[in-house]
Design a protein around this motif. Structure first.
Motif, PDB file in Angstrom:
ATOM      1  N   SER A   1     -11.170   6.645  -9.712  1.00  0.00           N
ATOM      2  CA  SER A   1      -9.900   7.552  -9.182  1.00  0.00           C
ATOM      3  C   SER A   1     -10.023   8.263  -9.095  1.00  0.00           C
ATOM      4  CB  SER A   1      -8.859   6.823 -10.620  1.00  0.00           C
ATOM      5  OG  SER A   1      -8.211   7.444 -10.469  1.00  0.00           O
TER       6      SER A   1
ATOM      7  N   GLY B   1      -5.331   9.055  -3.942  1.00  0.00           N
ATOM      8  CA  GLY B   1      -3.454   9.151  -4.184  1.00  0.00           C
ATOM      9  C   GLY B   1      -3.439  10.056  -2.553  1.00  0.00           C
TER      10      GLY B   1
ATOM     11  N   ARG C   1      -8.800   2.196  -2.273  1.00  0.00           N
ATOM     12  CA  ARG C   1      -7.099   1.342  -2.505  1.00  0.00           C
ATOM     13  C   ARG C   1      -6.225   3.078  -2.013  1.00  0.00           C
ATOM     14  NH1 ARG C   1      -6.538  -3.310  -3.931  1.00  0.00           N
ATOM     15  NH2 ARG C   1      -8.365  -4.865  -3.139  1.00  0.00           N
TER      16      ARG C   1
ATOM     17  N   PHE D   1      -3.290   4.946  -3.025  1.00  0.00           N
ATOM     18  CA  PHE D   1      -1.058   5.147  -2.932  1.00  0.00           C
ATOM     19  C   PHE D   1      -0.974   6.170  -2.629  1.00  0.00           C
ATOM     20  CE2 PHE D   1      -4.302   2.756  -5.921  1.00  0.00           C
ATOM     21  CZ  PHE D   1      -3.837   0.865  -6.515  1.00  0.00           C
ATOM     22  N   SER D   2       0.403   6.309  -2.915  1.00  0.00           N
ATOM     23  CA  SER D   2       1.367   7.425  -2.727  1.00  0.00           C
ATOM     24  C   SER D   2       1.232   7.933  -3.784  1.00  0.00           C
ATOM     25  CB  SER D   2       2.773   6.995  -2.875  1.00  0.00           C
ATOM     26  OG  SER D   2       3.280   6.060  -3.869  1.00  0.00           O
TER      27      SER D   2
ATOM     28  N   PHE E   1      -1.554   9.975  -9.353  1.00  0.00           N
ATOM     29  CA  PHE E   1      -1.001   8.689  -8.793  1.00  0.00           C
ATOM     30  C   PHE E   1      -1.088   8.128  -9.352  1.00  0.00           C
ATOM     31  CE2 PHE E   1      -4.987   8.897  -7.449  1.00  0.00           C
ATOM     32  CZ  PHE E   1      -5.683   6.928  -7.736  1.00  0.00           C
ATOM     33  N   LEU E   2      -2.163   7.887 -10.666  1.00  0.00           N
ATOM     34  CA  LEU E   2      -2.310   6.180 -10.971  1.00  0.00           C
ATOM     35  C   LEU E   2      -1.009   6.224 -11.844  1.00  0.00           C
ATOM     36  CD1 LEU E   2      -4.897   6.706 -13.591  1.00  0.00           C
ATOM     37  CD2 LEU E   2      -4.054   8.245 -12.440  1.00  0.00           C
TER      38      LEU E   2
ATOM     39  N   ASN F   1       1.952   6.351 -11.865  1.00  0.00           N
ATOM     40  CA  ASN F   1       3.052   5.446 -10.862  1.00  0.00           C
ATOM     41  C   ASN F   1       2.538   4.475 -10.180  1.00  0.00           C
ATOM     42  OD1 ASN F   1       5.512   7.551 -11.498  1.00  0.00           O
ATOM     43  ND2 ASN F   1       4.565   8.562  -9.456  1.00  0.00           N
ATOM     44  N   HIS F   2       1.505   4.077 -10.773  1.00  0.00           N
ATOM     45  CA  HIS F   2       0.604   2.992 -10.107  1.00  0.00           C
ATOM     46  C   HIS F   2       0.184   1.908 -10.586  1.00  0.00           C
ATOM     47  CE1 HIS F   2       2.366   4.257  -5.666  1.00  0.00           C
ATOM     48  NE2 HIS F   2       1.940   4.982  -5.666  1.00  0.00           N
TER      49      HIS F   2
ATOM     50  N   GLU G   1      -0.157  -1.862 -10.493  1.00  0.00           N
ATOM     51  CA  GLU G   1      -1.117  -2.523  -9.443  1.00  0.00           C
ATOM     52  C   GLU G   1      -2.798  -2.369  -9.630  1.00  0.00           C
ATOM     53  OE1 GLU G   1      -0.679  -1.721  -4.855  1.00  0.00           O
ATOM     54  OE2 GLU G   1       0.368  -1.026  -5.753  1.00  0.00           O
ATOM     55  N   ILE G   2      -2.947  -1.279  -9.671  1.00  0.00           N
ATOM     56  CA  ILE G   2      -4.945  -0.463 -10.013  1.00  0.00           C
ATOM     57  C   ILE G   2      -5.085  -1.422 -11.399  1.00  0.00           C
ATOM     58  CG2 ILE G   2      -5.325   0.918 -10.923  1.00  0.00           C
ATOM     59  CD1 ILE G   2      -3.561   3.058  -9.801  1.00  0.00           C
TER      60      ILE G   2
END
Length: 255
Positions: free
Chosen positions: A122, A198, A223, A225-226, A231-232, A234-235, A238-239
């Motif tokens: 990541s 990200g 994958r 992400f925005s 970035f993780l 805010n996600h 999902e992660i």
């Protein structure tokens, strides 16, 4: 393979799940610490037994000598991890932690020890993609500025600046380790690699993230992400869901 300790200097087990049958080792970013992964550990328990690395030179290990190169980091992690390889284990590393996870996986394979069933990389470009970076040579203000740039306005990442400055020696050592790191040409792990990145990360482009593909002889997935470097934050849901599904599938194949 050695004596397993519930909480060693290196390994923290916030939510023990010994009956889960599968483990996840979480490796923090440069300047990071084990509690960064507390929410992930809580979310995955009791389905996954989560181990979180605590690097030297920070928090309760503030007096332990910091490490300033990836090879020594990886060797130390392998030594600590051996007793925990009695069940299928996956690795998740963010930023510096992604590179460290990769190097630990290489060493396990070379030593004939149980290799990870999956590697989640990541927020970091592939080991074979280099940039000339010199954050570790900056003064203290320069290092703090870099961390502010990467974390943006998320105070959960940056934390208290006064505390941050207390651990600057360890942070500088981490930056030295990752900025001077060079991977072995042609090296690859046998574990499938999933990359999380990200779309506006100032330190990793999409092409640099895609380049992780050459570092595995198994399946590769990416994958996007925005968000920036963290970035993780805010996600997370999902992660965590992706990790859970991939680990459970890999774990069944191993059993």
């Amino acid at each position: 393979m050695g004596e397993k300790r519930e909480n060693s200097a290196w390994i923290r087990r916030f939510h023990p799940a010994p009956e889960s049958g599968v483990r996840l080792l979480c490796l923090p970013h440069a300047g990071g610490s084990a509690p960064f992964y507390f929410p992930m550990s809580k979310a995955l328990s009791p389905a996954v037994d989560v181990l979180c690395l605590q690097y030297p030179g920070r928090q309760d290990r503030r007096l332990d000598p910091a490490i300033d190169n990836i090879p020594d980091y990886a060797d130390a992690v392998v030594a600590e991890l051996k007793p925990w390889l009695d069940v299928p284990t996956a690795f998740f590393g963010h930023s510096m932690g992604a590179v460290l996870a990769y190097e630990v996986a290489l060493r396990l394979e070379r030593d004939g020890l149980p290799a990870p069933i999956a590697l989640f990389a990541s927020g970091r470009r592939a080991p074979s993609r280099y940039r000339e970076e010199n954050v570790h040579r900056r003064d203290d203000d320069g290092i703090v500025k870099e961390m502010q740039l990467l974390s943006g306005t998320d105070s959960r990442i940056l934390g208290d600046e006064e505390i941050l400055r207390m651990v600057l020696p360890a942070i500088r050592s981490d930056y030295t380790a990752i900025e001077t790191y060079r991977s072995e040409a042609g090296a690859a792990v046998s574990a499938p690699i999933t990359v999380f990145t990200g779309d506006s990360d100032p330190r990793t482009s999409l092409e640099e993230a895609e380049a992780w593909r050459v570092h595995t002889t198994a399946e590769f997935d990416i994958r996007v992400f925005s968000g920036g470097h963290f970035f993780l934050a805010n996600h997370a849901a999902e992660i965590i869901d992706i990790i859970s599904k991939k680990i459970s599938g890999a774990g069944r194949q191993q059993s």
